[in-house]
Motif scaffolding. Sequence first.
Motif, PDB file in Angstrom:
ATOM      1  N   ALA A  92     -64.692  -2.212  45.228  1.00  0.00           N
ATOM      2  CA  ALA A  92     -63.571  -3.228  44.992  1.00  0.00           C
ATOM      3  C   ALA A  92     -63.532  -3.322  43.340  1.00  0.00           C
ATOM      4  O   ALA A  92     -64.286  -3.191  42.751  1.00  0.00           O
ATOM      5  N   ILE A  93     -62.135  -3.547  43.026  1.00  0.00           N
ATOM      6  CA  ILE A  93     -61.808  -3.485  41.820  1.00  0.00           C
ATOM      7  C   ILE A  93     -60.609  -4.885  41.442  1.00  0.00           C
ATOM      8  O   ILE A  93     -59.805  -5.017  42.178  1.00  0.00           O
ATOM      9  N   SER A  94     -60.916  -5.580  40.669  1.00  0.00           N
ATOM     10  CA  SER A  94     -59.944  -6.791  40.405  1.00  0.00           C
ATOM     11  C   SER A  94     -58.970  -6.487  39.193  1.00  0.00           C
ATOM     12  O   SER A  94     -59.641  -5.813  38.118  1.00  0.00           O
ATOM     13  N   PHE A  95     -57.949  -7.112  39.090  1.00  0.00           N
ATOM     14  CA  PHE A  95     -56.913  -6.756  38.113  1.00  0.00           C
ATOM     15  C   PHE A  95     -56.124  -8.103  37.748  1.00  0.00           C
ATOM     16  O   PHE A  95     -55.878  -8.886  38.561  1.00  0.00           O
ATOM     17  N   LEU A  96     -55.679  -8.296  36.694  1.00  0.00           N
ATOM     18  CA  LEU A  96     -54.876  -9.067  36.071  1.00  0.00           C
ATOM     19  C   LEU A  96     -53.737  -8.813  35.964  1.00  0.00           C
ATOM     20  O   LEU A  96     -53.479  -7.537  35.827  1.00  0.00           O
ATOM     21  N   ALA A  97     -52.524  -9.583  35.683  1.00  0.00           N
ATOM     22  CA  ALA A  97     -51.249  -9.301  35.769  1.00  0.00           C
ATOM     23  C   ALA A  97     -50.961  -7.979  34.718  1.00  0.00           C
ATOM     24  O   ALA A  97     -50.309  -6.926  34.834  1.00  0.00           O
ATOM     25  N   ASP A  98     -51.534  -8.343  33.519  1.00  0.00           N
ATOM     26  CA  ASP A  98     -51.177  -7.461  32.329  1.00  0.00           C
ATOM     27  C   ASP A  98     -51.769  -6.129  32.473  1.00  0.00           C
ATOM     28  O   ASP A  98     -50.936  -5.037  32.177  1.00  0.00           O
ATOM     29  N   GLN A  99     -52.779  -6.005  33.250  1.00  0.00           N
ATOM     30  CA  GLN A  99     -53.332  -4.545  33.424  1.00  0.00           C
ATOM     31  C   GLN A  99     -52.420  -3.784  34.692  1.00  0.00           C
ATOM     32  O   GLN A  99     -52.585  -2.471  34.588  1.00  0.00           O
ATOM     33  N   LEU A 100     -51.729  -4.353  35.407  1.00  0.00           N
ATOM     34  CA  LEU A 100     -50.792  -3.666  36.236  1.00  0.00           C
ATOM     35  C   LEU A 100     -49.215  -3.686  35.953  1.00  0.00           C
ATOM     36  O   LEU A 100     -48.414  -3.331  36.634  1.00  0.00           O
ATOM     37  N   ARG A 101     -49.104  -4.282  34.548  1.00  0.00           N
ATOM     38  CA  ARG A 101     -47.639  -4.292  33.953  1.00  0.00           C
ATOM     39  C   ARG A 101     -46.744  -5.243  34.861  1.00  0.00           C
ATOM     40  O   ARG A 101     -45.782  -4.783  35.319  1.00  0.00           O
ATOM     41  N   ILE A 102     -47.247  -6.333  35.369  1.00  0.00           N
ATOM     42  CA  ILE A 102     -46.319  -7.141  36.049  1.00  0.00           C
ATOM     43  C   ILE A 102     -45.799  -7.727  35.175  1.00  0.00           C
ATOM     44  O   ILE A 102     -45.964  -8.856  34.596  1.00  0.00           O
ATOM     45  N   ALA A 103     -44.364  -7.090  34.940  1.00  0.00           N
ATOM     46  CA  ALA A 103     -43.409  -7.579  33.616  1.00  0.00           C
ATOM     47  C   ALA A 103     -42.615  -8.363  33.980  1.00  0.00           C
ATOM     48  O   ALA A 103     -41.916  -8.600  35.208  1.00  0.00           O
ATOM     49  N   THR A 104     -42.580  -9.542  33.223  1.00  0.00           N
ATOM     50  CA  THR A 104     -41.710 -10.671  33.345  1.00  0.00           C
ATOM     51  C   THR A 104     -40.707 -10.923  32.218  1.00  0.00           C
ATOM     52  O   THR A 104     -41.054 -10.502  31.060  1.00  0.00           O
ATOM     53  N   ASP A 105     -39.864 -12.021  32.304  1.00  0.00           N
ATOM     54  CA  ASP A 105     -39.214 -12.329  31.252  1.00  0.00           C
ATOM     55  C   ASP A 105     -40.192 -13.664  30.503  1.00  0.00           C
ATOM     56  O   ASP A 105     -41.316 -13.702  30.965  1.00  0.00           O
ATOM     57  N   SER A 106     -39.564 -14.281  29.603  1.00  0.00           N
ATOM     58  CA  SER A 106     -40.415 -15.192  28.834  1.00  0.00           C
ATOM     59  C   SER A 106     -40.477 -16.516  28.823  1.00  0.00           C
ATOM     60  O   SER A 106     -40.892 -17.520  28.515  1.00  0.00           O
TER      61      SER A 106
END
Length: 413
Positions: A92-106
């Motif tokens: 298993a491997i865990s990810f945060l949003a920036d590692q998966l480029r979950i791109a949002t507005d600011s």
Amino acid sequence: MALIVQKYGGTSVGSIERIKAVADRVARCKRAGDRMVVVVSAMAGETNRLFKLASELCETPDPRETDVLVATGEQVSAALLAIRLQSLGFPAISFLADQLRIATDSNHGRARIKSIEPARVIEELHAGKVVVVAGYQGVDARGDITTLGRGASDLTAVALAAALKADACEIYTDVDGVYTADPNLCPHARKLKRISYDEMLEMAGLGAKVLQLRSVELARRYNVPLVVRSSFNESEGTWVGQEDQSMENVLVSGVALDLNQSKVTITGVEDRPGLAARIFGPIAQAGIVVDMIIQNASADGRTDLTFTVNRDDLRRTLDLVRRVASEIGASGVRHEEQVAKVSIVGVGMRTHAGVAARMFEVLAGERINIEMIATSEIKVSVVVNAKYGELAMRALHDAFVDNDAIQFAGETV
Ligand code: ASP
Ligand code: MG
């Protein structure tokens, strides 16, 4: 071999014992051959705890720093779940949003997802791993951490399911599914097997808290099959999907009660073009959502305007409205702090007449006075005195949901 996105809410991962139970469930699916992506919320109470810490240091903490803080909750549960899965022998491997480029507005605290790059997830799935993702968070164009709004781990899960074209998105929570009414208030409430996206959107918008509103919108847009289930038992849950013919036969799928509404009336408003815009413009600019609006027929060129807002927005609304009322020469502003909004929802209303009339009859039978009415294609809402809210909900549930004869509105199918 199916690709499944599962999401586990705060209570489902609320303790080490619960995380073990979730890992067992994920392991079972993996063993059955499914490819698994698992989105997690922060452990129960953790997000609130973090917000509170910030508020103890500063009355209005900086939104950017607040996001850096509150996003940590999901980081903890994602890592813990991956650690447990590995110890059970499942890569298993865990990810945060920036590692998966979950791109949002600011827009810190309520950012919107713009895109996701699922390449890394696909790579790890190919390598046979369970991919664990921290929900609720994103990253903006500058690389800053954002969060998507309270309860938005659901949104992370649906967005990933859409990006990966997953076969299903399973939302695990502490209730068995979507009910015809709040089971805590309505003893006859029962679990629905299926409900359409549109109905679920109305129910979520009306305060049924099982699914976050934006996640249902996204699921509808990308046609992601959703199921809401409990992580505490094996019960089947409720499927949320596209409307089909059998759903039309059911007139009312659910009855919702919202006790978190306030009513504001502006009396003696001159009846001429532009005044509604003058009143509602500043309210909209302040980001306050106005729900029902009624304007009475005018007498002597003057009219009354009544509308509802969320109770949390009442003070700000009154400040704005009192100012405008005196500017435009209205005679006064009245308000009722707590009213009850009771709604019936069902796609069957599209094809059956007389639902609203029957609803008013039922309320009349209980001697409940209706203060406001609003309808959409698949919903009728009324505002009543707060103390009759629960009674109204139960009466409507008995009449429409418990009673097949009325459900089918005289048609034999
Ligand atoms: N942990 C976040 C919250 O409490 C997100 C979520 O649970 O979905 O709002
Ligand atoms: Mg939730």
